[in-house]
Design a protein around this motif. Sequence first.
Motif, PDB file in Angstrom:
ATOM      1  N   ALA A 163       0.843  -1.206   0.000  1.00  0.00           N
ATOM      2  CA  ALA A 163       0.000   0.000   0.000  1.00  0.00           C
ATOM      3  C   ALA A 163       0.872   1.248   0.000  1.00  0.00           C
ATOM      4  CB  ALA A 163      -0.930  -0.009   1.208  1.00  0.00           C
ATOM      5  N   ARG A 164       1.956   1.224   0.762  1.00  0.00           N
ATOM      6  CA  ARG A 164       2.863   2.369   0.820  1.00  0.00           C
ATOM      7  C   ARG A 164       3.548   2.590  -0.527  1.00  0.00           C
ATOM      8  NH1 ARG A 164       6.897   2.073   5.540  1.00  0.00           N
ATOM      9  NH2 ARG A 164       7.962   0.673   4.142  1.00  0.00           N
ATOM     10  N   GLY A 165       3.927   1.514  -1.207  1.00  0.00           N
ATOM     11  CA  GLY A 165       4.557   1.621  -2.518  1.00  0.00           C
ATOM     12  C   GLY A 165       3.600   2.194  -3.552  1.00  0.00           C
ATOM     13  N   ALA A 166       2.343   1.752  -3.517  1.00  0.00           N
ATOM     14  CA  ALA A 166       1.346   2.277  -4.447  1.00  0.00           C
ATOM     15  C   ALA A 166       1.104   3.761  -4.191  1.00  0.00           C
ATOM     16  CB  ALA A 166       0.044   1.494  -4.317  1.00  0.00           C
ATOM     17  N   THR A 212       1.769   9.450  -5.789  1.00  0.00           N
ATOM     18  CA  THR A 212       2.305  10.786  -5.499  1.00  0.00           C
ATOM     19  C   THR A 212       3.225  11.251  -6.614  1.00  0.00           C
ATOM     20  OG1 THR A 212       2.136  10.375  -3.125  1.00  0.00           O
ATOM     21  CG2 THR A 212       3.641  12.131  -3.812  1.00  0.00           C
ATOM     22  N   GLU A 213       4.097  10.360  -7.076  1.00  0.00           N
ATOM     23  CA  GLU A 213       5.001  10.719  -8.170  1.00  0.00           C
ATOM     24  C   GLU A 213       4.219  11.025  -9.443  1.00  0.00           C
ATOM     25  OE1 GLU A 213       8.688   9.015 -10.890  1.00  0.00           O
ATOM     26  OE2 GLU A 213       7.946   7.769  -9.247  1.00  0.00           O
ATOM     27  N   LEU A 214       3.211  10.217  -9.742  1.00  0.00           N
ATOM     28  CA  LEU A 214       2.380  10.446 -10.928  1.00  0.00           C
ATOM     29  C   LEU A 214       1.678  11.793 -10.851  1.00  0.00           C
ATOM     30  CD1 LEU A 214       1.187   9.384 -13.583  1.00  0.00           C
ATOM     31  CD2 LEU A 214      -0.587   8.252 -12.222  1.00  0.00           C
ATOM     32  N   HIS A 215       1.129  12.114  -9.685  1.00  0.00           N
ATOM     33  CA  HIS A 215       0.445  13.400  -9.501  1.00  0.00           C
ATOM     34  C   HIS A 215       1.420  14.562  -9.710  1.00  0.00           C
ATOM     35  CE1 HIS A 215      -2.466  16.263  -7.994  1.00  0.00           C
ATOM     36  NE2 HIS A 215      -1.551  16.724  -7.161  1.00  0.00           N
ATOM     37  N   ARG A 216       2.627  14.450  -9.151  1.00  0.00           N
ATOM     38  CA  ARG A 216       3.638  15.499  -9.312  1.00  0.00           C
ATOM     39  C   ARG A 216       4.022  15.675 -10.778  1.00  0.00           C
ATOM     40  NH1 ARG A 216       8.752  15.194 -10.104  1.00  0.00           N
ATOM     41  NH2 ARG A 216       8.937  13.035  -9.456  1.00  0.00           N
ATOM     42  N   ILE A 255       5.234   9.024 -17.007  1.00  0.00           N
ATOM     43  CA  ILE A 255       3.789   9.047 -16.729  1.00  0.00           C
ATOM     44  C   ILE A 255       3.142   7.771 -17.260  1.00  0.00           C
ATOM     45  CG2 ILE A 255       1.604  10.164 -17.378  1.00  0.00           C
ATOM     46  CD1 ILE A 255       3.098  12.873 -17.111  1.00  0.00           C
ATOM     47  N   GLN A 256       3.474   7.383 -18.477  1.00  0.00           N
ATOM     48  CA  GLN A 256       2.905   6.163 -19.054  1.00  0.00           C
ATOM     49  C   GLN A 256       3.311   4.933 -18.254  1.00  0.00           C
ATOM     50  OE1 GLN A 256       4.158   6.094 -23.152  1.00  0.00           O
ATOM     51  NE2 GLN A 256       2.365   7.257 -23.828  1.00  0.00           N
ATOM     52  N   GLU A 257       4.573   4.889 -17.852  1.00  0.00           N
ATOM     53  CA  GLU A 257       5.068   3.755 -17.069  1.00  0.00           C
ATOM     54  C   GLU A 257       4.325   3.641 -15.736  1.00  0.00           C
ATOM     55  OE1 GLU A 257       9.255   2.357 -14.946  1.00  0.00           O
ATOM     56  OE2 GLU A 257       9.289   3.985 -16.399  1.00  0.00           O
ATOM     57  N   LEU A 258       4.164   4.767 -15.041  1.00  0.00           N
ATOM     58  CA  LEU A 258       3.468   4.756 -13.748  1.00  0.00           C
ATOM     59  C   LEU A 258       2.000   4.390 -13.914  1.00  0.00           C
ATOM     60  CD1 LEU A 258       5.046   7.902 -12.073  1.00  0.00           C
ATOM     61  CD2 LEU A 258       5.406   5.520 -11.426  1.00  0.00           C
TER      62      LEU A 258
END
Length: 158
Positions: free
Chosen positions: A8-11, A16-20, A62-65
Motif C-alpha cells: 500500500a505504501r509503494g502504491a 504521489t510521483e504520478l500526480h507530481r 507518466i505512461q510507465e506509472l
Amino acid sequence: MSAIPLTARGAERLQTELHRLKTIERPDVIGSIAEARAQGDLSENAEYDAARERQAFVEGRIQELESTLSNAQIIDPSALNVEGKAVFGATVEIEDLESGERVTYQIVGDVEADIRANLISVSSPVARALIGKGEGDVVEVKAPAGIREYEVLGVSYL
C-alpha cells in the motif's frame, strides 16, 4: 499483462510521483518548450532540444506509472493469515551468523525495491530465502561472495 505486486505504501508513493509529474513537471516542460520556441530558429536551439528531451522523459514516466498502477495488486500482509511467517510486504529482521550484523528488510515488489531504504525485491535471493520462514529459522542465501547464513530474529507486518 500480469499483476504487479505492490505494498500500500509503494502504491501511494507511485501515485504521489504520478500526480507530481502531471501537475508540476508536465506544465513546467510545456512552458519551457513555449519559451524556447519563442526564441526563433528551432534547428539550432539547444534549449528547445533539451525541453523536448525532458518532455519525452516525463511523458514516458507518466505512461510507465499509469501502466504499473493499473496492473497493480495491492497486498496487505497484515490481512493475511500467515502466523509470523515472512511473506510479501512483511518486515523481517535478520542477523548474519558469521558477522553478527543485524539488518531489517521489508519484502516488496520489484517496482518499489530500494536497497538504500532496506526495501528488497521479492525476487531477490535474500527475499526468496526468507519467504515462509519465521522467527528462529536459519536461512542460506547464495550470494556472489558465497553462501551466507542468516537467522530470522523477527517478522512484523507494518
